[in-house]
Design a protein around this motif. Structure first.
Motif, PDB file in Angstrom:
ATOM      1  N   THR A  54     117.817  56.776  13.657  1.00  0.00           N
ATOM      2  CA  THR A  54     118.731  56.136  14.600  1.00  0.00           C
ATOM      3  C   THR A  54     118.675  56.870  15.940  1.00  0.00           C
ATOM      4  O   THR A  54     117.895  57.807  16.110  1.00  0.00           O
ATOM      5  CB  THR A  54     120.166  56.111  14.015  1.00  0.00           C
ATOM      6  OG1 THR A  54     120.977  55.259  14.808  1.00  0.00           O
ATOM      7  CG2 THR A  54     120.773  57.505  13.946  1.00  0.00           C
ATOM      8  N   PHE A  60     119.048  52.766  20.356  1.00  0.00           N
ATOM      9  CA  PHE A  60     118.067  53.217  19.369  1.00  0.00           C
ATOM     10  C   PHE A  60     116.943  53.972  20.070  1.00  0.00           C
ATOM     11  O   PHE A  60     116.814  55.181  19.945  1.00  0.00           O
ATOM     12  CB  PHE A  60     117.514  52.026  18.585  1.00  0.00           C
ATOM     13  CG  PHE A  60     116.504  52.409  17.543  1.00  0.00           C
ATOM     14  CD1 PHE A  60     116.889  53.109  16.414  1.00  0.00           C
ATOM     15  CD2 PHE A  60     115.170  52.044  17.685  1.00  0.00           C
ATOM     16  CE1 PHE A  60     115.952  53.461  15.440  1.00  0.00           C
ATOM     17  CE2 PHE A  60     114.231  52.386  16.719  1.00  0.00           C
ATOM     18  CZ  PHE A  60     114.615  53.096  15.606  1.00  0.00           C
ATOM     19  N   ALA A  96     115.822  51.889   9.700  1.00  0.00           N
ATOM     20  CA  ALA A  96     116.192  52.006  11.112  1.00  0.00           C
ATOM     21  C   ALA A  96     117.615  51.498  11.282  1.00  0.00           C
ATOM     22  O   ALA A  96     117.945  50.400  10.815  1.00  0.00           O
ATOM     23  CB  ALA A  96     115.241  51.190  11.985  1.00  0.00           C
ATOM     24  N   VAL A  98     119.949  50.432  14.218  1.00  0.00           N
ATOM     25  CA  VAL A  98     119.734  50.101  15.630  1.00  0.00           C
ATOM     26  C   VAL A  98     121.025  49.709  16.341  1.00  0.00           C
ATOM     27  O   VAL A  98     121.682  48.732  15.974  1.00  0.00           O
ATOM     28  CB  VAL A  98     118.709  48.953  15.767  1.00  0.00           C
ATOM     29  CG1 VAL A  98     118.493  48.599  17.233  1.00  0.00           C
ATOM     30  CG2 VAL A  98     117.389  49.337  15.107  1.00  0.00           C
ATOM     31  N   ALA A 102     116.166  48.339  21.205  1.00  0.00           N
ATOM     32  CA  ALA A 102     114.941  48.774  20.543  1.00  0.00           C
ATOM     33  C   ALA A 102     113.821  48.074  21.290  1.00  0.00           C
ATOM     34  O   ALA A 102     113.462  46.936  20.977  1.00  0.00           O
ATOM     35  CB  ALA A 102     114.940  48.411  19.064  1.00  0.00           C
ATOM     36  N   MET A 110     110.837  50.998  15.331  1.00  0.00           N
ATOM     37  CA  MET A 110     111.683  50.267  14.385  1.00  0.00           C
ATOM     38  C   MET A 110     110.862  49.533  13.329  1.00  0.00           C
ATOM     39  O   MET A 110     111.180  49.581  12.137  1.00  0.00           O
ATOM     40  CB  MET A 110     112.560  49.272  15.140  1.00  0.00           C
ATOM     41  CG  MET A 110     113.553  48.524  14.286  1.00  0.00           C
ATOM     42  SD  MET A 110     114.303  47.109  15.146  1.00  0.00           S
ATOM     43  CE  MET A 110     113.086  45.812  14.781  1.00  0.00           C
ATOM     44  N   CYS A 113     109.551  51.295  10.325  1.00  0.00           N
ATOM     45  CA  CYS A 113     110.502  51.576   9.251  1.00  0.00           C
ATOM     46  C   CYS A 113     110.441  50.457   8.212  1.00  0.00           C
ATOM     47  O   CYS A 113     109.976  49.356   8.487  1.00  0.00           O
ATOM     48  CB  CYS A 113     111.917  51.704   9.812  1.00  0.00           C
ATOM     49  SG  CYS A 113     112.141  53.078  10.976  1.00  0.00           S
ATOM     50  N   VAL A 116     115.718  47.461   8.316  1.00  0.00           N
ATOM     51  CA  VAL A 116     116.419  47.573   9.597  1.00  0.00           C
ATOM     52  C   VAL A 116     117.836  47.036   9.474  1.00  0.00           C
ATOM     53  O   VAL A 116     118.041  45.903   9.013  1.00  0.00           O
ATOM     54  CB  VAL A 116     115.683  46.793  10.718  1.00  0.00           C
ATOM     55  CG1 VAL A 116     116.416  46.992  12.054  1.00  0.00           C
ATOM     56  CG2 VAL A 116     114.230  47.235  10.839  1.00  0.00           C
ATOM     57  N   ALA A 118     121.055  46.452  12.091  1.00  0.00           N
ATOM     58  CA  ALA A 118     121.301  46.442  13.530  1.00  0.00           C
ATOM     59  C   ALA A 118     122.698  45.931  13.842  1.00  0.00           C
ATOM     60  O   ALA A 118     123.212  45.032  13.174  1.00  0.00           O
ATOM     61  CB  ALA A 118     120.270  45.575  14.241  1.00  0.00           C
TER      62      ALA A 118
END
Length: 253
Positions: A54, A60, A96, A98, A102, A110, A113, A116, A118
């Protein structure tokens, strides 16, 4: 480890934070080295099950540090690539989390990864063409593997951003939160960390590698990877715990 990257451990989860809020967490050489060191730690320490990447200060990662670029600095690590992770992600799952933007190298970080999470206000894009550059840290190669090619083409050629709702619709991100993305990522990480570590690691390995396997060799190659899991102590423990209606005591072997 560089002060530009902070790490902490919570219940088997390694939280890695890019700590350059004054620069919107633009990726520097030092930050890339810090992330690479954290990824090495994630894979080497048995007590660590999942990683979260992060950024501090509500962003991010805004991409490559252009001031460093003008000085001739490359925010990459040999063998691991941009951000210390793009070309060689860890063997264990990496999520990730976020917030904010990003963008450019940040998006490439990102999508390197595995999962994710977000915040609903997050924005995503590869605006390199607006700066006369190319998304060379995996953006133009990896993005079409994760979303439809025509959409990836549009993002690459226009440099425009998309919001979290659109990213979720496209399957680019797993979960959208109204609160802190890190909290959502911790929740997801806890679910994964509760599972058998060998099974998790090999499941990721098969998912990542099998797309390049010839069709006629897929099951043979999968068997080569998963056979040790089925005869492991953890496999027996998982079955025993289920039968005894208790929480498994994983050993990772």
């Amino acid at each position: 480890m560089s002060e530009e990257v902070m790490t902490e451990v919570e219940d088997g989860v390694l939280i890695v934070t890019i700590n350059r809020p004054e620069a919107k967490n633009a990726m520097s050489k030092a930050a890339a080295e810090g992330i690479a060191a954290a990824m090495d730690r994630l894979d080497s320490e048995d007590d660590l099950r999942v990683g979260i990447l992060t950024g501090a200060g509500g962003t991010f990662c805004s991409g490559m540090d252009l001031k460093g670029f003008l000085r001739g600095e490359s925010p990459s690590v040999e063998g691991r690539g941009f951000g210390g992770v793009v070309q060689k992600p860890p063997e264990k799952p990496l999520i990730a989390a976020v917030e904010g933007y990003a963008l450019a190298g940040g998006l490439e970080l990102m999508i390197a990864c595995d999962l994710v999470v977000a915040n609903e206000n997050a924005k995503f894009g590869i605006p390199e063409t607006k700066r006369g550059l190319v998304a060379a840290a995996g953006g133009v190669m990896m993005l079409p593997d994760q979303i439809p090619e025509r959409i990836a083409m549009e993002l690459a050629l226009t440099g425009d951003f998309i919001d979290a709702a659109r990213a979720y619709e496209l399957g680019l991100i797993n979960r959208v939160t109204s609160g802190a993305a890190l909290d959502g990522a911790k929740e997801l990480a806890a679910t994964i960390a509760a599972n058998g570590p060998l099974a998790v690691r090999v499941s990721k390995q098969v998912l990542k590698q099998s797309r390049g396997w010839p069709m006629e060799e897929r099951y043979k190659r999968q068997t080569d990877l998963i056979a040790p899991v089925f005869v492991s102590e953890d496999a027996r423990e998982g079955a025993a715990a289920f039968a005894e209606k208790r929480k498994p005591n994983w050993k990772g072997k």
